[in-house]
Motif scaffolding. Structure first.
Motif, short mmCIF file in Angstrom:
data_model
loop_
_atom_site.label_atom_id
_atom_site.label_comp_id
_atom_site.label_asym_id
_atom_site.label_seq_id
_atom_site.Cartn_x
_atom_site.Cartn_y
_atom_site.Cartn_z
N CYS A 130 0.81 -1.21 0.00
CA CYS A 130 0.00 0.00 0.00
C CYS A 130 0.85 1.28 0.00
CB CYS A 130 -0.93 -0.02 1.21
SG CYS A 130 -2.47 0.87 0.97
N ASP A 131 2.14 1.16 0.33
CA ASP A 131 2.97 2.36 0.43
C ASP A 131 3.15 3.06 -0.91
OD1 ASP A 131 3.28 2.15 3.10
OD2 ASP A 131 5.25 1.20 3.04
N ILE A 132 3.05 2.32 -2.01
CA ILE A 132 3.35 2.93 -3.31
C ILE A 132 2.17 3.71 -3.87
CG2 ILE A 132 5.00 1.10 -3.83
CD1 ILE A 132 2.91 -0.13 -5.67
N VAL A 133 1.07 3.82 -3.13
CA VAL A 133 -0.09 4.55 -3.65
C VAL A 133 0.25 6.01 -3.90
CG1 VAL A 133 -1.00 5.11 -1.37
CG2 VAL A 133 -2.56 4.96 -3.31
N MET A 134 1.17 6.59 -3.12
CA MET A 134 1.53 7.99 -3.31
C MET A 134 2.39 8.21 -4.54
SD MET A 134 -0.17 9.40 -0.99
CE MET A 134 0.40 11.06 -1.27
N ASN A 135 2.89 7.12 -5.16
CA ASN A 135 3.63 7.26 -6.42
C ASN A 135 2.71 7.36 -7.63
OD1 ASN A 135 6.09 7.09 -5.08
ND2 ASN A 135 6.12 4.85 -5.20
N LEU A 136 1.41 7.12 -7.41
CA LEU A 136 0.44 7.21 -8.50
C LEU A 136 -0.10 8.62 -8.59
CD1 LEU A 136 -1.56 3.94 -7.73
CD2 LEU A 136 0.41 4.19 -9.24
N HIS A 193 -1.23 3.82 10.42
CA HIS A 193 -0.83 3.21 9.16
C HIS A 193 -1.22 4.09 7.98
CE1 HIS A 193 -1.31 -0.21 6.02
NE2 HIS A 193 -0.07 0.24 6.02
N MET A 194 -2.43 4.67 8.03
CA MET A 194 -2.86 5.57 6.97
C MET A 194 -1.97 6.81 6.90
SD MET A 194 -4.65 8.63 6.35
CE MET A 194 -5.69 8.94 7.75
N LEU A 195 -1.65 7.39 8.05
CA LEU A 195 -0.77 8.56 8.05
C LEU A 195 0.60 8.22 7.49
CD1 LEU A 195 -1.64 10.15 11.53
CD2 LEU A 195 -2.32 10.97 9.27
N GLY A 196 1.09 7.02 7.82
CA GLY A 196 2.38 6.62 7.27
C GLY A 196 2.35 6.49 5.77
N VAL A 197 1.25 5.97 5.22
CA VAL A 197 1.13 5.82 3.77
C VAL A 197 0.99 7.19 3.10
CG1 VAL A 197 -0.34 4.93 1.93
CG2 VAL A 197 0.20 3.49 3.89
N VAL A 198 0.10 8.03 3.61
CA VAL A 198 -0.18 9.32 2.97
C VAL A 198 1.01 10.26 3.08
CG1 VAL A 198 -1.67 11.35 3.02
CG2 VAL A 198 -2.66 9.09 3.29
N SER A 252 4.14 9.38 3.65
CA SER A 252 5.40 8.69 3.33
C SER A 252 6.33 8.64 4.53
CB SER A 252 6.09 9.37 2.14
OG SER A 252 5.26 9.35 1.00
N LEU A 253 5.77 8.34 5.69
CA LEU A 253 6.54 8.19 6.92
C LEU A 253 6.58 6.72 7.30
CD1 LEU A 253 5.10 11.13 9.06
CD2 LEU A 253 7.28 11.08 7.86
N SER A 254 7.69 6.29 7.88
CA SER A 254 7.82 4.89 8.27
C SER A 254 6.98 4.59 9.51
CB SER A 254 9.29 4.55 8.55
OG SER A 254 9.74 5.21 9.71
N ASN A 255 6.60 3.33 9.65
CA ASN A 255 5.85 2.91 10.83
C ASN A 255 6.67 3.09 12.10
OD1 ASN A 255 3.48 2.16 9.50
ND2 ASN A 255 4.27 0.13 9.02
N ASN A 256 7.98 2.92 11.99
CA ASN A 256 8.83 3.09 13.17
C ASN A 256 8.75 4.51 13.72
OD1 ASN A 256 9.83 0.52 13.54
ND2 ASN A 256 11.56 0.82 12.15
N LEU A 257 8.80 5.50 12.82
CA LEU A 257 8.76 6.89 13.28
C LEU A 257 7.41 7.21 13.91
CD1 LEU A 257 10.22 9.64 13.40
CD2 LEU A 257 9.09 10.22 11.26
N LEU A 258 6.32 6.78 13.28
CA LEU A 258 5.00 7.02 13.87
C LEU A 258 4.84 6.29 15.20
CD1 LEU A 258 2.83 6.72 10.64
CD2 LEU A 258 3.35 8.80 11.90
N GLY A 259 5.43 5.10 15.30
CA GLY A 259 5.34 4.37 16.55
C GLY A 259 6.12 5.01 17.68
N LEU A 260 7.34 5.48 17.40
CA LEU A 260 8.16 6.05 18.47
C LEU A 260 7.73 7.47 18.84
CD1 LEU A 260 10.66 8.31 17.69
CD2 LEU A 260 11.26 6.42 16.20
N THR A 261 6.89 8.11 17.99
CA THR A 261 6.44 9.46 18.31
C THR A 261 4.98 9.45 18.76
OG1 THR A 261 6.02 9.79 15.93
CG2 THR A 261 8.10 10.62 16.83
#
Length: 599
Positions: free
Chosen positions: A66-72, A463-468, A470-479
């Motif tokens: 799902c991460d590549i949706v922002m490349n479209l 997960h949605m914020l990470g996809v939209v 383009s942030l990694s799950n690790n960064l969203l998790g640790l913050t």
């Protein structure tokens, strides 16, 4: 105050990155529209072409489909989200990716993200309210009825109550392969936050001397848990035996706490007995005889006082007034004492509190009536089972039709009405029934379902914020995930320290995060094993994972070395050092995420 500044800074960072990501994403860097496409981009790419394209991109090394949706291009994202199984979000009630890319036009995506962030804050409030006012009291009632000692209850039931949001969030994230990075980031990020910001704030507020043996015990066990997790991440797989070993290590920790407490109490009792034997017995006899008369006289005075001021006519409250008073989350005396800020927050939280009061029973063993509210508890027998079937697996089983005709939720409703009628007809308003303890078990189950449902939504939003963005799950998790789950503990520990109990606050810091890591990882991996295959693959999301693990290990090594060198005294200088350590770690993590630090 430091936590609030950090949290607000993260939201600003997300907003700025959102504008940048959306601005670059609309240009269509991944797929160029065909020449015959209309100017407004109304014609969508075929689903088969997009699937082939994103499969090719996955073969180039991208692990999350799902991460590549922002490349479209903006016009193709909705069809891609609908056609990609990884974007389905079956474990949550709302598909936030479809809401971001299909519900509103692309130019309103920042509005969608803003609404999701507000909803995320509401979910964090739900997690905190449910854990503090419903989950923990019921766990305390269960431990009291089982007559557990304070040490056993502290490292089992109370640890689960304090760490419920973290444990459920980690369990939900680990049970999904594409969000395991959120759990790793949240567990490691919360560990660093608690051992540096919270512990440093406690040291700044109230310098104190920590208990040496419990401190070293907790640090050593936490270092072992972090090292074990580091090895598993390095190998990339975890087996069933290793997963059970996670929970086995926590069992060893519990046994160590119990044995050390027993040894300490035995030594203390022996020292007290030897001091008593060395003293003379004559003064003790005189003292006991001289103290007996005042005790009797005080008891008789208290008995006369109670009989004199006992009401002549017993006050009988009606059933309707009991129900209305039980659903009122505001105490009038407390309301008059509090400031306008507290009142504003309370008004905002009142709908959530009323909803939880309607669905979650609470048993309080410290009260004379054990918080027995006959009309409300009878109503709980209807609402609580409905909440369980409608929140379990996102309501999939609650909406299931028996024989294709009768829904499960309707059968649950009828069963609840039957039980409620029996309890209402066989009990009274004044005296709780003998089986009142069952309501604490029901409250524990329903509050756990609420926490699990809220944690599932939190993980899906991140997960949605990470996809939209383009942030990694690790960064969203640790913050965001780590701060949201730990900020309540931070304020409560600082309050405990200001009241003169800094040792208790520091013990809560280390005891809770050990439980969160070992149980959160263990149960989450077990769920994934039962759903998929016996060996779970954990792929680190780049350099940031090792920055997280290394920073947490380094902070524990510093605590293990520096605290004994300071004779176990935690002063303001050490508190400032811990806060600076977290600031440096956060800066390095952000620089790593945005590519300024790379291998």
């Amino acid at each position: 105050m430091t936590s609030r500044v950090v949290f607000i800074s993260a939201l600003l960072l997300l907003w700025c990155h959102c504008r940048h990501a959306l601005g670059s994403g609309d240009s269509g860097t991944g797929i160029v529209p065909s020449p015959d496409r209309s100017a407004d981009g109304a014609d969508l790419l075929s689903v088969g072409t997009m699937v082939d394209t994103h499969s090719a991109m996955l073969r180039q090394g991208n692990t999350d489909e799902c991460d590549i949706v922002m490349n479209l291009s903006a016009a193709d994202r909705c069809a891609f989200v609908k056609a990609t199984p990884d974007c389905s979000m079956e474990d949550s009630f709302i598909n936030y990716l479809k809401m971001a890319f299909c519900l509103l036009p692309p130019n309103l995506t920042p509005l969608t993200i803003t609404l999701c962030i507000i909803w995320l804050l509401i979910l964090f409030i739900v997690l905190g309210l449910t854990a503090s006012k419903f989950f923990c009291p019921n766990l305390s009632a269960i431990s009291s009825s089982l007559r557990l000692t304070h040490n056993v209850a502290g490292v089992t039931f109370l640890a689960l109550g304090n760490g419920a949001p973290d444990v459920f969030s980690a369990t939900v994230a680990f049970s999904r392969p594409h969000t395991a990075g959120l759990a790793i980031g949240a567990l490691f990020g919360a560990g660093i936050f608690v051992t540096t910001v919270v512990a440093g704030s406690v040291s700044l507020v109230k310098p104190f001397t920590v208990a040496s043996r419990p401190f070293l015990r907790d640090v050593i066990f936490y270092m072992a848990a972090v090292f074990w997790t580091f090895i598993i991440l390095y190998r990339g797989t975890i087996s069933l035996g290793e997963t059970l070993g996670y929970m086995g290590l926590y069992v060893v920790y519990v046994v160590t706490v119990i044995v050390s407490a027993y040894i300490y109490s035995h030594q203390k009792h022996s020292a007290t007995r030897s001091s008593v034997q060395s003293s003379t017995h004559a003064p003790e006899l005189q003292t006991s005889e001289s103290d007996q008369a005042p005790l009797l006289s005080n008891g008789s005075i208290q008995q006369g006082y109670d009989s004199e001021y006992r009401p002549l006519l017993p006050y009988c409250e009606s059933t309707s007034s009991i129900l209305l008073n039980s659903l009122n989350p505001v105490d009038s005396r407390t309301w008059r004492r509090k400031t306008w800020r507290w009142r504003t927050v309370k008004i905002l939280k009142m709908p959530l509190e009323v909803l939880l009061l309607l669905t979650v029973p609470v048993v309080d063993p410290d009260k004379e009536d054990r918080n027995w509210r006959r009309p409300l508890n009878c109503l709980h027998l209807i609402t609580a089972p409905l909440v369980c079937v409608l929140t379990f697996s996102s309501g999939e089983y609650g909406l299931y039709l028996i024989e294709g005709q009768f829904p499960v939720w309707a059968l649950t409703l009828l069963f609840g009405l039957f039980l409620s009628a029996i309890v209402f007809l066989t009990t009274s308003n004044d005296q709780p029934p003998a089986y009142h303890l069952v309501f604490s078990l029901l409250g524990f189950l329903v509050s756990a379902m609420w926490i699990s449902a809220a944690a599932s939504e939190v993980v899906s939003i991140l997960h949605m914020l990470g996809v939209v963005l383009s942030l990694s799950n690790n960064l969203l998790g640790l913050t965001l995930l780590a701060w949201g789950n730990s900020i309540g503990d931070c304020f409560s520990d600082i309050t405990i320290a200001r009241q003169g109990y800094p040792r208790m606050a520091l013990s809560a810091c280390f005891g809770g995060i050990i439980f969160n890591m070992l149980i959160g990882v263990g149960i989450g991996c077990l769920i994934q094993m039962f759903n998929n295959e016996p060996v779970v693959t954990l792929e680190p999301e780049g350099l940031l994972t090792w920055v997280l693990a290394g920073s947490l290990g380094l902070s524990l090594v510093f605590s293990f070395i520096l605290v004994p060198l300071r004779c176990f005294h935690l002063g303001r200088a050490y508190g400032i050092f811990l806060l600076l350590f977290y600031a440096v770690f956060l800066l390095v993590a952000l620089l790593t995420e945005f590519g300024f630090i790379h291998t």
